[in-house]
Scaffold this active site. Sequence first.
Site, short mmCIF file in Angstrom:
data_model
loop_
_atom_site.label_atom_id
_atom_site.label_comp_id
_atom_site.label_asym_id
_atom_site.label_seq_id
_atom_site.Cartn_x
_atom_site.Cartn_y
_atom_site.Cartn_z
N TYR A 115 3.84 6.86 9.86
CA TYR A 115 3.03 5.80 9.53
C TYR A 115 3.77 4.61 8.87
CZ TYR A 115 -1.21 3.31 8.07
OH TYR A 115 -2.24 2.33 8.18
N HIS A 124 0.73 -1.24 0.06
CA HIS A 124 0.19 0.03 0.03
C HIS A 124 0.86 1.10 0.06
CE1 HIS A 124 -4.43 -1.59 1.34
NE2 HIS A 124 -3.73 -2.39 0.69
N PRO A 179 -4.53 1.11 18.35
CA PRO A 179 -4.28 0.48 17.14
C PRO A 179 -4.59 1.70 16.14
CG PRO A 179 -6.43 -0.26 17.90
CD PRO A 179 -5.57 0.46 18.93
N LYS A 234 0.67 0.32 15.07
CA LYS A 234 1.95 0.53 15.59
C LYS A 234 2.22 -0.56 16.71
CE LYS A 234 3.53 3.58 13.20
NZ LYS A 234 3.66 3.06 11.87
N TYR A 278 -9.14 5.69 7.15
CA TYR A 278 -9.36 6.30 8.40
C TYR A 278 -10.44 7.53 8.47
CZ TYR A 278 -5.04 3.67 9.56
OH TYR A 278 -4.14 2.67 9.98
P1 FAS Z 1 1.09 -10.84 22.13
O1 FAS Z 1 -0.09 -10.62 23.14
O2 FAS Z 1 0.54 -10.90 20.79
O3 FAS Z 1 1.79 -12.42 22.59
C1 FAS Z 1 2.04 -12.58 23.84
C2 FAS Z 1 1.89 -13.77 23.89
O4 FAS Z 1 2.35 -14.54 25.19
C3 FAS Z 1 0.60 -14.69 23.85
O5 FAS Z 1 0.54 -15.67 22.81
C4 FAS Z 1 0.21 -15.14 25.18
O6 FAS Z 1 -0.71 -16.18 25.29
C5 FAS Z 1 1.53 -15.33 25.68
N1 FAS Z 1 1.67 -15.46 27.28
C6 FAS Z 1 0.97 -14.46 28.27
N2 FAS Z 1 1.44 -14.65 29.37
C7 FAS Z 1 2.02 -15.69 29.35
C8 FAS Z 1 2.95 -16.65 30.28
N3 FAS Z 1 2.82 -16.43 31.52
N4 FAS Z 1 3.43 -17.50 29.84
C9 FAS Z 1 3.78 -17.86 28.68
N5 FAS Z 1 3.16 -17.21 27.75
C10 FAS Z 1 2.13 -16.13 28.04
N6 FAS Z 1 -2.02 -3.91 16.66
C11 FAS Z 1 -1.87 -3.40 15.55
O7 FAS Z 1 -0.98 -2.96 14.96
N7 FAS Z 1 -3.13 -3.11 15.02
C12 FAS Z 1 -4.14 -3.88 15.31
O8 FAS Z 1 -5.36 -3.65 14.71
C13 FAS Z 1 -4.14 -4.48 16.86
N8 FAS Z 1 -5.39 -4.83 17.26
C14 FAS Z 1 -5.30 -5.40 18.56
C15 FAS Z 1 -6.58 -5.97 19.13
C16 FAS Z 1 -6.40 -6.60 20.38
C17 FAS Z 1 -7.45 -7.33 21.07
C18 FAS Z 1 -5.13 -6.68 21.12
C19 FAS Z 1 -4.80 -7.41 22.47
C20 FAS Z 1 -3.84 -6.24 20.54
C21 FAS Z 1 -3.91 -5.61 18.99
N9 FAS Z 1 -3.02 -5.02 18.61
C22 FAS Z 1 -3.18 -4.46 17.27
C23 FAS Z 1 -1.63 -5.11 19.12
C24 FAS Z 1 -1.17 -6.35 18.84
O9 FAS Z 1 -1.14 -6.79 17.45
C25 FAS Z 1 0.37 -6.53 19.53
O10 FAS Z 1 1.20 -5.40 19.41
C26 FAS Z 1 0.97 -7.68 19.02
O11 FAS Z 1 0.27 -8.83 19.34
C27 FAS Z 1 2.31 -7.74 19.89
O12 FAS Z 1 2.78 -8.97 19.85
P2 FAS Z 1 3.65 -9.68 21.13
O13 FAS Z 1 4.60 -8.54 21.94
O14 FAS Z 1 4.14 -10.93 20.74
O15 FAS Z 1 2.25 -9.72 22.34
C1 PHB Z 2 -6.33 -3.83 10.67
O1 PHB Z 2 -6.41 -3.97 9.44
O2 PHB Z 2 -6.71 -4.57 11.40
C2 PHB Z 2 -5.60 -2.54 11.13
C3 PHB Z 2 -5.43 -1.61 10.20
C4 PHB Z 2 -4.73 -0.41 10.40
C5 PHB Z 2 -4.96 -0.23 12.02
C6 PHB Z 2 -5.44 -0.81 12.79
C7 PHB Z 2 -5.92 -1.97 12.43
O3 PHB Z 2 -4.38 1.07 12.02
#
Ligand code: FAS
Ligand code: PHB
Length: 389
Positions: free
Chosen positions: A384, A72, A292, A296, A200
């Site tokens: 971005y 993109h 989100p 980032k 957005y």
């Molecule tokens: P994660 O949370 O992905 O992974 C951590 C892992 O550790 C998990 O698998 C968990 O099960 C495990 N864990 C936890 N406690 C533990 C323990 N005690 N022992 C062993 N394992 C354990 N980011 C975006 O850029 N765009 C989005 O749209 C977006 N939407 C999101 C929606 C939600 C609901 C959430 C919660 C986050 C969102 N994020 C988004 C952010 C997300 O993408 C995170 O930044 C990303 O998953 C970060 O990755 P990790 O640091 O690996 O953490």
């Molecule tokens: C998504 O595609 O899930 C998405 C894309 C851009 C954002 C947040 C979420 O800023």
Amino acid sequence: MKTQVAIIGGGPSGLLLAQLLHKRGIESIVLERKTKAYVLGRIRAGVLERGLLELMREAGVSARMDKEGYVHHGALISYGDEMFRLNFTEHTGHAVMVYGQTEVTRDLYAAREQSGGPIEFNVENVVINDADTDAPFVTYEVAGESRRIDCDFVAGCDGFHGVSRQTIPPDVRREYEKVYPFGWLGILSETPPVNHELIYATSDRGFALCSMRNENLSRYYIQCSLDEKAEDWTDEAFWDELKRRIPADQARNLVTGPSIEKSIAPLRSFVTEPMRWGRLFLCGDAAHIVPPTGAKGLNTAASDVNYLYRGLCAFYETGSTDGIDSYSQTALARVWKVERFSWWFSSLMHQFPDQTDFDRKMQWAELEFLRANDAAQQAMAENYVGLPY
Ligand code: FAS
Ligand code: PHB
């Protein structure tokens, strides 16, 4: 068991670090609380910054991403029925890639399985011991059996609700948090995206985001209040509300259909300092959270992994501790810039319950200025596509 790096968490942070270390002959064990299916079932990020793309290529796990991902070169920003395009490539020379976090994680699991690197699933009661000594060890249970890993370093990649951050003594940790008075209600639908680029959108009814995963898998979000539940929303009500928040000429093109996933994510900005304590290093959501809006979360986890990976390689390959000693300061310097951008973009695009009419006029004026000013667009585009590592 003994290993060089014990990695707590089998999400994108932990898996990417494990794979990068593996490519340089550094051993690790990944401990994951859930099952692989559960981790892959979480629908999260959609946009990958340039730094993460390069790391995936360096890790040797980018073939499917480069084949199936969507490059993109810009995104659309709308306010009411007004809309303009932010041209990333024109302003920065870089683009982003639309390729879901689920697919990134799937590719990293495949690489880990191919390398034979150990991953333990369904771990319980993980405790990080003696992190402030030269001989840390991790204890945990699997199916009721107690286990121990002696290691040189521990990477806390266990997300916001993990144990790693809590291992750093409260009198050592400083935490900074802003909780937003709204959430994002997101759906996934097997429908063609309303536009080939992300939209957005802000309106007097609140924020909306039109994103996608592929030509027939769309990802949409609308700002919602914190007392709402996903089950309160029928698909029809969601589509009707989304149409009210995007420009009319886009709403006319919206193809609706049944949701195959529907969930509400709360929004918060959060940082913990330091990101290192002794031989324990925090990466990703374990250390910081962003709303989100700026896409980032996943991408900043990747920049942490980059710094830690290079610091650990220098230690094992040359004995230098410079990279690991500067890790927290270097990672936090970028984290805070990303927190600022994510807070700024969220503040610009969302309706706040307590905002005044004047506040709304300021948002509109900032969007008009951004639309007309090249320098403002340059600054936004640089954030971005991803600040340099
Ligand atoms: P994660 O949370 O992905 O992974 C951590 C892992 O550790 C998990 O698998 C968990 O099960 C495990 N864990 C936890 N406690 C533990 C323990 N005690 N022992 C062993 N394992 C354990 N980011 C975006 O850029 N765009 C989005 O749209 C977006 N939407 C999101 C929606 C939600 C609901 C959430 C919660 C986050 C969102 N994020 C988004 C952010 C997300 O993408 C995170 O930044 C990303 O998953 C970060 O990755 P990790 O640091 O690996 O953490
Ligand atoms: C998504 O595609 O899930 C998405 C894309 C851009 C954002 C947040 C979420 O800023």
